[in-house]
Design a protein around this motif. Structure first.
Motif, PDB file in Angstrom:
ATOM      1  N   PHE A  30     -12.673   1.294  -8.674  1.00  0.00           N
ATOM      2  CA  PHE A  30     -11.592   0.946  -7.726  1.00  0.00           C
ATOM      3  C   PHE A  30     -10.212   1.091  -8.358  1.00  0.00           C
ATOM      4  O   PHE A  30      -9.265   0.429  -7.935  1.00  0.00           O
ATOM      5  CB  PHE A  30     -11.688  -0.499  -7.221  1.00  0.00           C
ATOM      6  N   GLN A  46     -18.326   1.869  -8.933  1.00  0.00           N
ATOM      7  CA  GLN A  46     -17.051   2.549  -9.096  1.00  0.00           C
ATOM      8  C   GLN A  46     -15.983   1.548  -9.502  1.00  0.00           C
ATOM      9  O   GLN A  46     -16.110   0.354  -9.253  1.00  0.00           O
ATOM     10  CB  GLN A  46     -16.678   3.256  -7.798  1.00  0.00           C
ATOM     11  N   SER A  88       2.211   6.760  -6.816  1.00  0.00           N
ATOM     12  CA  SER A  88       1.160   7.664  -7.253  1.00  0.00           C
ATOM     13  C   SER A  88       1.551   9.117  -6.983  1.00  0.00           C
ATOM     14  O   SER A  88       1.379   9.996  -7.833  1.00  0.00           O
ATOM     15  CB  SER A  88      -0.132   7.299  -6.528  1.00  0.00           C
ATOM     16  N   TYR A 116      -3.169  -4.688  -6.966  1.00  0.00           N
ATOM     17  CA  TYR A 116      -4.208  -5.560  -6.426  1.00  0.00           C
ATOM     18  C   TYR A 116      -3.747  -7.022  -6.396  1.00  0.00           C
ATOM     19  O   TYR A 116      -4.065  -7.762  -5.467  1.00  0.00           O
ATOM     20  CB  TYR A 116      -5.507  -5.400  -7.213  1.00  0.00           C
ATOM     21  N   GLU A 159     -12.964   1.396  -1.234  1.00  0.00           N
ATOM     22  CA  GLU A 159     -13.712   0.133  -1.226  1.00  0.00           C
ATOM     23  C   GLU A 159     -12.874  -0.986  -1.823  1.00  0.00           C
ATOM     24  O   GLU A 159     -12.914  -2.116  -1.360  1.00  0.00           O
ATOM     25  CB  GLU A 159     -15.029   0.284  -1.990  1.00  0.00           C
ATOM     26  N   GLY A 160     -12.122  -0.637  -2.877  1.00  0.00           N
ATOM     27  CA  GLY A 160     -11.228  -1.627  -3.469  1.00  0.00           C
ATOM     28  C   GLY A 160     -10.233  -2.137  -2.439  1.00  0.00           C
ATOM     29  O   GLY A 160      -9.973  -3.342  -2.358  1.00  0.00           O
ATOM     30  N   LEU A 161      -9.706  -1.220  -1.637  1.00  0.00           N
ATOM     31  CA  LEU A 161      -8.775  -1.618  -0.568  1.00  0.00           C
ATOM     32  C   LEU A 161      -9.486  -2.467   0.475  1.00  0.00           C
ATOM     33  O   LEU A 161      -8.962  -3.463   0.962  1.00  0.00           O
ATOM     34  CB  LEU A 161      -8.214  -0.375   0.129  1.00  0.00           C
ATOM     35  N   MET A 162     -10.711  -2.042   0.804  1.00  0.00           N
ATOM     36  CA  MET A 162     -11.450  -2.759   1.840  1.00  0.00           C
ATOM     37  C   MET A 162     -11.866  -4.158   1.393  1.00  0.00           C
ATOM     38  O   MET A 162     -12.185  -5.005   2.212  1.00  0.00           O
ATOM     39  CB  MET A 162     -12.689  -1.953   2.251  1.00  0.00           C
ATOM     40  N   GLU A 184      -8.188   8.200  -2.120  1.00  0.00           N
ATOM     41  CA  GLU A 184      -8.751   6.852  -2.164  1.00  0.00           C
ATOM     42  C   GLU A 184     -10.237   6.857  -2.488  1.00  0.00           C
ATOM     43  O   GLU A 184     -10.783   5.891  -2.991  1.00  0.00           O
ATOM     44  CB  GLU A 184      -8.540   6.152  -0.821  1.00  0.00           C
ATOM     45  N   LYS A 185     -10.898   7.963  -2.148  1.00  0.00           N
ATOM     46  CA  LYS A 185     -12.344   8.016  -2.347  1.00  0.00           C
ATOM     47  C   LYS A 185     -12.715   8.266  -3.800  1.00  0.00           C
ATOM     48  O   LYS A 185     -13.803   7.928  -4.236  1.00  0.00           O
ATOM     49  CB  LYS A 185     -12.939   9.134  -1.483  1.00  0.00           C
ATOM     50  N   GLU A 186     -11.790   8.878  -4.552  1.00  0.00           N
ATOM     51  CA  GLU A 186     -12.152   9.415  -5.854  1.00  0.00           C
ATOM     52  C   GLU A 186     -12.806   8.384  -6.773  1.00  0.00           C
ATOM     53  O   GLU A 186     -13.883   8.601  -7.278  1.00  0.00           O
ATOM     54  CB  GLU A 186     -10.947  10.087  -6.520  1.00  0.00           C
ATOM     55  N   LYS A 187     -12.169   7.257  -6.988  1.00  0.00           N
ATOM     56  CA  LYS A 187     -12.768   6.232  -7.842  1.00  0.00           C
ATOM     57  C   LYS A 187     -13.240   5.040  -7.020  1.00  0.00           C
ATOM     58  O   LYS A 187     -13.270   3.913  -7.485  1.00  0.00           O
ATOM     59  CB  LYS A 187     -11.754   5.773  -8.891  1.00  0.00           C
ATOM     60  N   GLY A 188     -13.566   5.297  -5.756  1.00  0.00           N
ATOM     61  CA  GLY A 188     -14.016   4.206  -4.901  1.00  0.00           C
ATOM     62  C   GLY A 188     -12.882   3.290  -4.493  1.00  0.00           C
ATOM     63  O   GLY A 188     -13.121   2.159  -4.080  1.00  0.00           O
ATOM     64  N   CYS A 189     -11.654   3.772  -4.622  1.00  0.00           N
ATOM     65  CA  CYS A 189     -10.513   2.902  -4.327  1.00  0.00           C
ATOM     66  C   CYS A 189     -10.492   2.445  -2.875  1.00  0.00           C
ATOM     67  O   CYS A 189      -9.978   1.370  -2.570  1.00  0.00           O
ATOM     68  CB  CYS A 189      -9.211   3.605  -4.665  1.00  0.00           C
ATOM     69  N   LYS A 213       2.478   1.822  -3.370  1.00  0.00           N
ATOM     70  CA  LYS A 213       1.463   2.293  -4.316  1.00  0.00           C
ATOM     71  C   LYS A 213       1.250   3.792  -4.148  1.00  0.00           C
ATOM     72  O   LYS A 213       1.228   4.545  -5.125  1.00  0.00           O
ATOM     73  CB  LYS A 213       0.162   1.504  -4.068  1.00  0.00           C
ATOM     74  N   LEU A 268      -4.668  -1.718   6.335  1.00  0.00           N
ATOM     75  CA  LEU A 268      -4.928  -0.495   5.587  1.00  0.00           C
ATOM     76  C   LEU A 268      -4.482   0.721   6.390  1.00  0.00           C
ATOM     77  O   LEU A 268      -3.892   1.656   5.858  1.00  0.00           O
ATOM     78  CB  LEU A 268      -6.424  -0.363   5.251  1.00  0.00           C
ATOM     79  N   ILE A 292       0.843  -1.201   0.000  1.00  0.00           N
ATOM     80  CA  ILE A 292       0.000   0.000   0.000  1.00  0.00           C
ATOM     81  C   ILE A 292       0.876   1.249   0.000  1.00  0.00           C
ATOM     82  O   ILE A 292       0.638   2.199  -0.753  1.00  0.00           O
ATOM     83  CB  ILE A 292      -0.934   0.012   1.232  1.00  0.00           C
TER      84      ILE A 292
END
Ligand SMILES: Nc1ncnc2c1ncn2[C@@H]1O[C@H](COP(=O)(O)OP(=O)(O)OP(=O)(O)O)[C@@H](O)[C@H]1O
Ligand SMILES: [Mg+2]
Lengths: 224, 244
Positions: free
Chosen positions: B94, B92, A18, B108, A85-88, A78-83, A14, A97, A11
């Motif tokens: 992700f 979304q 970024s 990922y 949730e992707g992490l979660m 992290e919120k921008e593209k729902g990332c 990453k 996390l 993480i």
């Protein structure tokens, strides 16, 4: 354990990649911090008598505001593209996390501070070699990052993101700011290790408590 | 409460599931059982609770009441094991805009401990037809390309259970049939699929079983055998119309 650390570092790397790509946070926060230092420097017209009085405050006011600015971004990104949730959805416990994002914030802040420090020391006519100050800065920044990461996750879930973080962040980190300013004061005015030690203990205690508590409650903050 | 692990019958099993947002119930006692190797399409109007249901099943959201087993694992007690077994596509993507398609998949893949990751990345990116854009930043992708990549991301760790929330949004005709083919192959390989969609024809063609969710309740559930599209559309309109 190795695997746990591996995920945390994944993480972190990453985030680093970024940030390296855009330099969005680093550049704006850095510019802000340098401006604050310069403005303070003009405002106080510091001569050698007053430097010792104002410099610790100036330094930590700058770090605190810079910290809030950069930490505010941690979860907004992290919120921008729902990332988030992707992490979660990743098969790791929530505290992984937390540690990943905390280390990202910490390292980013430390990089910014590493640039701001020399500028501060030169402008305020202080000696450039002060290893004790680096220790205080590290402990203070760790305190900021531990609380900031938790609250940044909390703030990202509220509508008034930009307002929410400072409002909940500042009251909680007051002990860090006070201890860091006192310790810095002692360093700049040639205090002894012994005099400093109680402030360092407060910093360490705060860091440990907040890291542990934040890692534990993090899951309740990010889950709906 | 049966905790008998040897007795797994369902890939997804929800009992009495409810979820409220500040007193407002978005899910009101959902009972849903999906067999291994089955493809279920869930339909329902906007605000019916489809996304909320998917979020609860995928451990993103805590249910107020009820019990859910995914691949025999309890979502409350064993969330990490559940997450390992599910692939999710949601509203979304992700995906990180600043990173390339490759970097996103690599990130990922590492988080999921995907073995032989480099090869796997090539495999999934080829499946969604984006192999030529692997080294491009996701931020410059079109909506549909991002959706494809998010599907690649969801199947990266080869999960036995897929939960897809409107996976066909933004996809062109060709990409949508590629997705159908992909999902059919998965189901044929004994993977389980639960998908939500507003596209009645597309969902109907794909699924073994159909369900309709209205106002947080499953008001209709049947296997497809006995149905044709016209009858189903009538049923859907009746179920949805009946809500107001
Ligand atoms: N985070 C939230 N806070 C408050 N209410 C919410 C939240 N998420 C969903 N809801 C409410 O729950 C209900 C179900 O929403 P949901 O997103 O599950 O619908 P949906 O079936 O996915 O709709 P759509 O077809 O538009 O995607 C809605 O009334 C919505 O307002
Ligand atoms: Mg939805």
């Amino acid at each position: 354990m190795i695997n746990y650390l591996g995920k945390v570092m994944t993480i972190f790397f990453k985030d680093l990649l970024s940030e390296f790509r855009t330099k969005a946070v680093a550049s704006s926060v850095l510019l802000f911090a340098i401006l604050v230092i310069i403005i303070f420097n003009f405002a106080f017209e510091s001569d050698s008598d007053t430097i010792g009085l104002v410099a610790p405050g100036v330094l930590w006011v700058t770090f605190t505001f810079a910290g809030v600015l950069s930490m505010n971004r941690t979860f907004v990104v992290e919120k921008e593209k729902g990332c988030l949730e992707g992490l979660m959805l990743c098969p790791v416990s929530r505290d992984v996390l937390y540690w990943g994002k905390m280390i990202s914030s910490l390292v980013l802040m430390l990089i910014i501070e590493a640039v701001v420090f020399p500028i501060f020391l030169i402008l305020f006519d202080l000696p450039l070699w002060m290893p004790r100050l680096a220790i205080v800065a590290l402990l203070g920044t760790l305190g900021f990052a531990s609380v900031g990461t938790l609250f940044s996750a909390l703030a990202a879930n509220t509508k008034a993101r930009d307002m929410a973080l400072p409002i909940i962040f500042f009251p909680v980190v007051v002990p860090v700011i006070i201890a860091a300013v006192k310790a810095t004061d002692l360093i700049l005015n040639s205090g002894t290790w012994h005099e400093m030690s109680s402030w360092l203990e407060i910093l360490i205690a705060f860091d440990v408590i907040f890291l542990v508590v934040s890692a534990l409650v993090f899951e309740f903050v990010i889950e709906e | 409460m049966s905790d008998d692990i040897n007795d797994i019958k369902y890939a997804i099993e929800a009992k009495g599931l409810s979820k409220s947002f500040g007193g407002l119930f978005a899910l009101k006692g959902i009972d849903l059982s999906i067999n291994e190797g089955e493809c279920v399409a869930l339909f329902g109007p906007n605000g019916a609770g489809k996304t909320t249901l998917i979020k609860v099943l995928t451990t993103l959201s805590r249910p107020a009441n009820g019990k859910v087993l995914i691949a025999g694992e309890d979502i409350k007690k064993n969330a990490v094991a559940v997450r390992r077994r599910i692939g999710v596509v949601s509203h979304q993507t992700f995906l990180y805009d600043n990173l390339t398609a490759y970097e996103n998949l690599k990130f990922y893949g590492k988080m999921y401990d995907v073995p032989d990751l480099e090869q796997r990345i090539v495999d999934v990116i080829t499946k969604v037809g984006l192999e030529s854009r692997l080294r491009d930043r996701v931020g410059i992708f079109s909506r549909g390309m991002q959706q494809r990549l998010s599907i690649a991301r969801a199947i990266l760790h080869d999960p036995p259970i897929m939960l897809l929330d409107e996976p066909e949004t933004g996809l062109d005709e060709q990409a949508r049939s590629t997705l159908s083919e992909l999902l059919k192959t998965l189901v044929a390989g004994n993977r389980t699929v639960l998908l939500t969609t507003h596209n009645l024809e597309w969902g109907f063609a794909l699924a073994d079983r159909l369900a309709i969710l209205v106002k947080g309740k499953i008001v209709y559930e049947d296997s497809k055998q006995s149905l044709d599209m016209t009858t189903f559309r009538e049923t859907y309109n009746r179920c949805v119309g009946a809500r107001s």
